[in-house]
Scaffold this motif. Structure first.
Motif, PDB file in Angstrom:
ATOM      1  N   LEU A 219      40.513 -82.306  40.975  1.00  0.00           N
ATOM      2  CA  LEU A 219      40.140 -81.479  39.824  1.00  0.00           C
ATOM      3  C   LEU A 219      39.679 -80.084  40.243  1.00  0.00           C
ATOM      4  N   LEU A 220      39.207 -79.941  41.469  1.00  0.00           N
ATOM      5  CA  LEU A 220      38.810 -78.608  41.934  1.00  0.00           C
ATOM      6  C   LEU A 220      39.999 -77.659  42.030  1.00  0.00           C
ATOM      7  N   GLU A 221      41.198 -78.207  42.082  1.00  0.00           N
ATOM      8  CA  GLU A 221      42.403 -77.372  42.131  1.00  0.00           C
ATOM      9  C   GLU A 221      42.845 -76.920  40.744  1.00  0.00           C
ATOM     10  N   ASP A 222      42.217 -77.447  39.702  1.00  0.00           N
ATOM     11  CA  ASP A 222      42.558 -77.035  38.349  1.00  0.00           C
ATOM     12  C   ASP A 222      42.180 -75.558  38.172  1.00  0.00           C
ATOM     13  N   PRO A 223      43.088 -74.732  37.654  1.00  0.00           N
ATOM     14  CA  PRO A 223      42.799 -73.286  37.544  1.00  0.00           C
ATOM     15  C   PRO A 223      41.616 -72.973  36.631  1.00  0.00           C
ATOM     16  N   VAL A 224      41.435 -73.744  35.556  1.00  0.00           N
ATOM     17  CA  VAL A 224      40.313 -73.491  34.654  1.00  0.00           C
ATOM     18  C   VAL A 224      38.986 -73.804  35.355  1.00  0.00           C
ATOM     19  N   ILE A 225      38.946 -74.905  36.087  1.00  0.00           N
ATOM     20  CA  ILE A 225      37.717 -75.268  36.807  1.00  0.00           C
ATOM     21  C   ILE A 225      37.447 -74.254  37.915  1.00  0.00           C
ATOM     22  N   ARG A 226      38.490 -73.803  38.579  1.00  0.00           N
ATOM     23  CA  ARG A 226      38.335 -72.774  39.619  1.00  0.00           C
ATOM     24  C   ARG A 226      37.734 -71.502  39.026  1.00  0.00           C
ATOM     25  N   ASN A 227      38.256 -71.075  37.898  1.00  0.00           N
ATOM     26  CA  ASN A 227      37.740 -69.861  37.257  1.00  0.00           C
ATOM     27  C   ASN A 227      36.295 -70.056  36.805  1.00  0.00           C
ATOM     28  N   PHE A 228      35.979 -71.263  36.350  1.00  0.00           N
ATOM     29  CA  PHE A 228      34.611 -71.528  35.908  1.00  0.00           C
ATOM     30  C   PHE A 228      33.635 -71.430  37.081  1.00  0.00           C
ATOM     31  N   LEU A 229      33.987 -72.032  38.212  1.00  0.00           N
ATOM     32  CA  LEU A 229      33.101 -71.984  39.383  1.00  0.00           C
ATOM     33  C   LEU A 229      32.958 -70.550  39.893  1.00  0.00           C
ATOM     34  N   ALA A 230      34.035 -69.763  39.815  1.00  0.00           N
ATOM     35  CA  ALA A 230      33.946 -68.353  40.218  1.00  0.00           C
ATOM     36  C   ALA A 230      33.111 -67.554  39.218  1.00  0.00           C
ATOM     37  N   TRP A 231      33.158 -67.920  37.951  1.00  0.00           N
ATOM     38  CA  TRP A 231      32.384 -67.236  36.911  1.00  0.00           C
ATOM     39  C   TRP A 231      30.886 -67.491  37.061  1.00  0.00           C
ATOM     40  N   ASP A 232      30.522 -68.697  37.509  1.00  0.00           N
ATOM     41  CA  ASP A 232      29.113 -69.057  37.684  1.00  0.00           C
ATOM     42  C   ASP A 232      28.625 -68.580  39.059  1.00  0.00           C
ATOM     43  N   LYS A 233      28.496 -67.265  39.207  1.00  0.00           N
ATOM     44  CA  LYS A 233      28.151 -66.675  40.503  1.00  0.00           C
ATOM     45  C   LYS A 233      26.728 -67.015  40.933  1.00  0.00           C
ATOM     46  N   ASN A 234      25.819 -67.119  40.001  1.00  0.00           N
ATOM     47  CA  ASN A 234      24.421 -67.398  40.335  1.00  0.00           C
ATOM     48  C   ASN A 234      24.122 -68.892  40.455  1.00  0.00           C
ATOM     49  N   LEU A 235      25.149 -69.715  40.329  1.00  0.00           N
ATOM     50  CA  LEU A 235      25.021 -71.184  40.496  1.00  0.00           C
ATOM     51  C   LEU A 235      24.007 -71.783  39.533  1.00  0.00           C
ATOM     52  N   ARG A 236      23.907 -71.217  38.354  1.00  0.00           N
ATOM     53  CA  ARG A 236      22.956 -71.743  37.376  1.00  0.00           C
ATOM     54  C   ARG A 236      23.467 -72.999  36.678  1.00  0.00           C
ATOM     55  N   VAL A 237      24.758 -73.242  36.762  1.00  0.00           N
ATOM     56  CA  VAL A 237      25.346 -74.390  36.073  1.00  0.00           C
ATOM     57  C   VAL A 237      26.006 -75.350  37.051  1.00  0.00           C
ATOM     58  N   SER A 238      26.386 -74.843  38.216  1.00  0.00           N
ATOM     59  CA  SER A 238      27.228 -75.658  39.097  1.00  0.00           C
ATOM     60  C   SER A 238      26.854 -75.499  40.562  1.00  0.00           C
ATOM     61  N   ASP A 239      25.587 -75.747  40.895  1.00  0.00           N
ATOM     62  CA  ASP A 239      25.239 -75.756  42.308  1.00  0.00           C
ATOM     63  C   ASP A 239      25.682 -77.079  42.936  1.00  0.00           C
TER      64      ASP A 239
ATOM     65  N   LYS B 145      24.765 -74.157  27.231  1.00  0.00           N
ATOM     66  CA  LYS B 145      25.387 -73.160  26.360  1.00  0.00           C
ATOM     67  C   LYS B 145      26.424 -72.354  27.120  1.00  0.00           C
ATOM     68  N   ASN B 146      26.160 -72.147  28.426  1.00  0.00           N
ATOM     69  CA  ASN B 146      27.118 -71.398  29.235  1.00  0.00           C
ATOM     70  C   ASN B 146      28.441 -72.155  29.373  1.00  0.00           C
ATOM     71  N   ILE B 147      28.359 -73.493  29.440  1.00  0.00           N
ATOM     72  CA  ILE B 147      29.586 -74.292  29.526  1.00  0.00           C
ATOM     73  C   ILE B 147      30.400 -74.120  28.253  1.00  0.00           C
ATOM     74  N   PHE B 148      29.750 -74.193  27.093  1.00  0.00           N
ATOM     75  CA  PHE B 148      30.451 -74.002  25.824  1.00  0.00           C
ATOM     76  C   PHE B 148      31.019 -72.587  25.706  1.00  0.00           C
ATOM     77  N   SER B 149      30.236 -71.619  26.178  1.00  0.00           N
ATOM     78  CA  SER B 149      30.702 -70.227  26.077  1.00  0.00           C
ATOM     79  C   SER B 149      31.960 -70.018  26.907  1.00  0.00           C
ATOM     80  N   PHE B 150      32.013 -70.630  28.085  1.00  0.00           N
ATOM     81  CA  PHE B 150      33.190 -70.462  28.923  1.00  0.00           C
ATOM     82  C   PHE B 150      34.396 -71.186  28.334  1.00  0.00           C
ATOM     83  N   LEU B 151      34.177 -72.410  27.803  1.00  0.00           N
ATOM     84  CA  LEU B 151      35.299 -73.209  27.315  1.00  0.00           C
ATOM     85  C   LEU B 151      35.820 -72.725  25.965  1.00  0.00           C
ATOM     86  N   TYR B 152      34.890 -72.407  25.042  1.00  0.00           N
ATOM     87  CA  TYR B 152      35.306 -72.153  23.656  1.00  0.00           C
ATOM     88  C   TYR B 152      34.926 -70.772  23.146  1.00  0.00           C
TER      89      TYR B 152
END
Length: 249
Positions: free
Chosen positions: A111-131, A176-183
């Motif tokens: 799943l880490l190879e999924d482009p949407v998940i990749r973009n999400f992890l790159a978007w969360d630069k401060n690791l507030r959602v995905s450390d 809320k950040n997860i919802f903001s990124f997805l929808y």
């Protein structure tokens, strides 16, 4: 019609079962003497020959040993444990067996190879959602959900990550950040997301607590995986949100 009356003697004197289900055993010893009203078949102990007395005692002892072995069972055998080896003490440590299987790690890596998940992890630069600890919890949830490896999709990753933030973060902002990124600003898909989240938690048996020790065991399975470098403690202090999930017991 005649009514049957049980015999009073048989009711009063019949042996009653004990609490364990066995009838009480009657033990007769040679040194006991019957009461005055009880007849004695052998008034003189000298009238028995030594051979007869010895034979009776041996028979009684053998029967008691067989009965005791039947009720108690065989004695447990000794288990030998290595205490030392050539003067060096060997210490044994109890190790917990992890419920996370290799297939769960492979699903996560896929799943880490999924482009949407990749973009999400790159978007969360401060690791507030995905450390790294929250991502390790995603693998733990995959192992508890009981789905086949081919059934896991992108939505399961975000549901598991949402649950991890819900368990470990005090603020509502990460979710809320997860919802903001997805929808984005749309709220039309959120009811469906929460419905799937409820089904996912139900499939886990509501076991959402993951200890820090288990997270570290998950990371140790493949320590070179690139997402384990997402450590908040390595970020500048101004960019940190918190030091990781709380340690749970």
């Amino acid at each position: 019609m005649a009514i049957y009356q049980p015999d009073s003697w048989s009711e009063d004197h019949s042996p009653q079962p004990s609490m364990s289900g066995y009838y009480p055993l009657e033990v007769v010893r040679d040194d006991e003497h019957p009461g005055p009203s009880a007849p004695r078949e052998d008034p003189s102990p000298l009238s028995r020959s030594p051979g007869q007395k010895r034979k009776r005692e041996c028979s009684t002892d053998s029967e008691n040993e067989e009965l005791e072995e039947e009720l108690v069972g065989p004695e447990p055998k000794d288990i030998w444990v290595v205490e030392s080896l050539r003067g060096l003490k060997t210490r044994l440590k109890k190790q917990r067996v992890s419920s996370v299987l290799p297939e769960h790690h492979r699903v996560f890596t896929r799943l880490l190879e999924d482009p949407v998940i990749r973009n999400f992890l790159a978007w969360d630069k401060n690791l507030r959602v995905s450390d790294k600890y929250l991502l390790a919890m995603v693998i733990a949830y995959f192992s508890r959900a009981g789905l086949f490896s081919w059934q896991y999709r992108r939505i399961h990753f975000f549901i598991a990550l949402y649950l991890a933030n819900d368990m470990e973060e005090d603020s509502q902002t990460p979710k809320k950040n997860i919802f903001s990124f997805l929808y984005g600003e749309s709220r039309s898909q959120r009811p469906l997301f929460h419905k799937l989240r409820y089904q996912f938690v139900q499939s886990m048996g509501w076991r959402t607590r993951v200890s820090r020790e288990e997270c570290e065991e998950i990371q140790a399975y493949d320590p070179d995986l690139w997402v384990w470098g997402r450590d908040r403690t390595l970020l500048p202090y101004s960019s940190r949100h918190c030091g990781g999930p709380r340690s749970s017991t």
